[in-house]
Design a protein around this motif. Structure first.
Motif, mmCIF file in Angstrom:
data_model
loop_
_atom_site.group_PDB
_atom_site.id
_atom_site.type_symbol
_atom_site.label_atom_id
_atom_site.label_comp_id
_atom_site.label_asym_id
_atom_site.label_seq_id
_atom_site.Cartn_x
_atom_site.Cartn_y
_atom_site.Cartn_z
ATOM 1 N N THR A 65 -6.349 -76.230 33.160
ATOM 2 C CA THR A 65 -7.278 -77.210 32.598
ATOM 3 C C THR A 65 -6.604 -78.566 32.462
ATOM 4 O OG1 THR A 65 -8.295 -75.406 31.351
ATOM 5 C CG2 THR A 65 -8.917 -77.635 30.730
ATOM 6 N N HIS A 68 -6.440 -80.361 35.894
ATOM 7 C CA HIS A 68 -7.704 -80.980 36.289
ATOM 8 C C HIS A 68 -8.116 -82.116 35.352
ATOM 9 C CE1 HIS A 68 -8.496 -78.223 39.546
ATOM 10 N NE2 HIS A 68 -8.264 -77.185 38.748
ATOM 11 N N SER A 69 -7.390 -82.230 34.215
ATOM 12 C CA SER A 69 -7.676 -83.316 33.279
ATOM 13 C C SER A 69 -6.750 -84.510 33.470
ATOM 14 C CB SER A 69 -7.565 -82.810 31.837
ATOM 15 O OG SER A 69 -8.509 -81.786 31.590
ATOM 16 N N ILE A 120 -3.526 -87.725 29.815
ATOM 17 C CA ILE A 120 -4.909 -87.245 29.726
ATOM 18 C C ILE A 120 -5.714 -88.193 28.855
ATOM 19 C CG2 ILE A 120 -6.361 -85.328 28.966
ATOM 20 C CD1 ILE A 120 -3.812 -83.559 29.469
ATOM 21 N N ARG A 125 -11.496 -83.819 26.791
ATOM 22 C CA ARG A 125 -10.535 -83.155 27.677
ATOM 23 C C ARG A 125 -9.404 -82.523 26.884
ATOM 24 N NH1 ARG A 125 -9.927 -87.406 32.790
ATOM 25 N NH2 ARG A 125 -12.033 -87.069 33.656
ATOM 26 N N HIS A 126 -8.909 -83.235 25.897
ATOM 27 C CA HIS A 126 -7.847 -82.668 25.056
ATOM 28 C C HIS A 126 -8.334 -81.417 24.338
ATOM 29 C CE1 HIS A 126 -4.706 -85.750 25.384
ATOM 30 N NE2 HIS A 126 -5.682 -86.656 25.440
ATOM 31 N N ILE A 129 -8.628 -78.465 26.831
ATOM 32 C CA ILE A 129 -7.325 -77.893 27.185
ATOM 33 C C ILE A 129 -6.887 -76.888 26.131
ATOM 34 C CG2 ILE A 129 -4.862 -78.420 27.425
ATOM 35 C CD1 ILE A 129 -5.754 -81.107 28.690
#
Length: 267
Positions: A65, A68-69, A120, A125-126, A129
């Motif tokens: 993840t 992709h971030s 990131i 997104r964080h 993850i």
């Protein structure tokens, strides 16, 4: 980075494949009863290897993840190979969780892989993850309990059924614990991006101790009872009974009293 180097970074580690092989062989032994005289040992090896596989997948989910971030560094660190020895905190990620399982039958989460958060952008997104790991445990739990909630237990040998039930208990407990909003656990990682800078700085000193604090709390009888009541409720919703998990743990802890399987005729 060359195409060949990228393939190497993504190649599944022989160490992980060996652990999967142990899980497959011991699962076959539990299913067929080839080690009937040592069925507890076979269940123990099957559950522990399955637990380690789930830990590797947990950390892989974080890393994939993150990749992709925007964090491309996870490739060079070897996180995408599923090699448990590549993790930044191998002791926290693999060794301690296995010890906790042996000591108390608790699926305690391990330490996360090191993600370069500065690469990131975006709070969502964080959070994703951090959530990716425990969501993997939840998926693993759904898979190992599939025979139960699909009503497909006809023909499944009792020892294998009990072993699956106990492995499912570990996955459900790990999912719940991981999602706790405690500094150092993934649940805190989910909410941390949404906290003020001041709040994050105040919580930072507690991050190294969150995991051990949770483990200590679980030894308090009242806390332990509430926690496992929640775990049992989820398992029952998935079709796994207390009887299944009880005998799964008894077989797993074969060194204590070497239990023989009960007859469930008329149960």
């Amino acid at each position: 980075m060359s195409t060949a180097a990228r393939r190497t970074d993504h190649r599944v580690s022989p160490v992980f494949l060996a652990i999967v092989a142990v899980m497959a062989v011991t699962g076959w032994a539990v299913w067929t009863g080839k080690l009937a005289a040592n069925i507890g040992l076979a269940v123990f090896l099957f559950v522990v290897s399955g637990w380690i596989v789930s830990l590797c997948l947990h950390e892989y989910a974080h890393a994939r993840t993150a990749l992709h971030s925007g964090d491309l560094s996870v490739r060079a660190k070897g996180y995408l190979t599923l090699d448990p020895f590549k993790y930044t905190h191998a002791l926290l990620s693999i060794v301690l969780p296995v010890i906790f399982v042996i000591m108390g039958g608790i699926g305690l989460p391990g330490g996360a892989v090191y993600i370069e958060r500065g690469q990131i952008h975006g709070r969502w997104r964080h959070s994703l993850i951090s959530a990716a790991g425990p969501l993997t445990n939840a998926l693993f739990a759904a898979i190992v309990t599939a025979p139960f909630w699909l009503g497909a237990l006809d023909g499944v040998p009792e020892p294998f059924r009990y072993a699956l039930a106990f492995l499912a208990l570990l996955q459900v407990s790990a999912t719940i614990l991981n999602f706790l909003p405690v500094p150092g656990l993934d649940g805190y990682g989910v909410i941390e991006p949404w906290l003020s800078l001041k709040a994050r700085r105040q919580m930072e000193p507690f991050v190294p101790f969150g995991l051990l604090a949770v483990f200590a709390l679980l030894w308090i009888p009242d806390v332990n009872r509430v926690f496992f009541d929640a775990v049992d409720a989820i398992l029952r919703a998935l079709g796994v009974s207390d009887w299944d998990t009880y005998w799964g743990e008894r077989l797993f802890r074969f060194w204590e009293d070497g239990p023989s399987l009960p007859s469930i005729e008329g149960f």
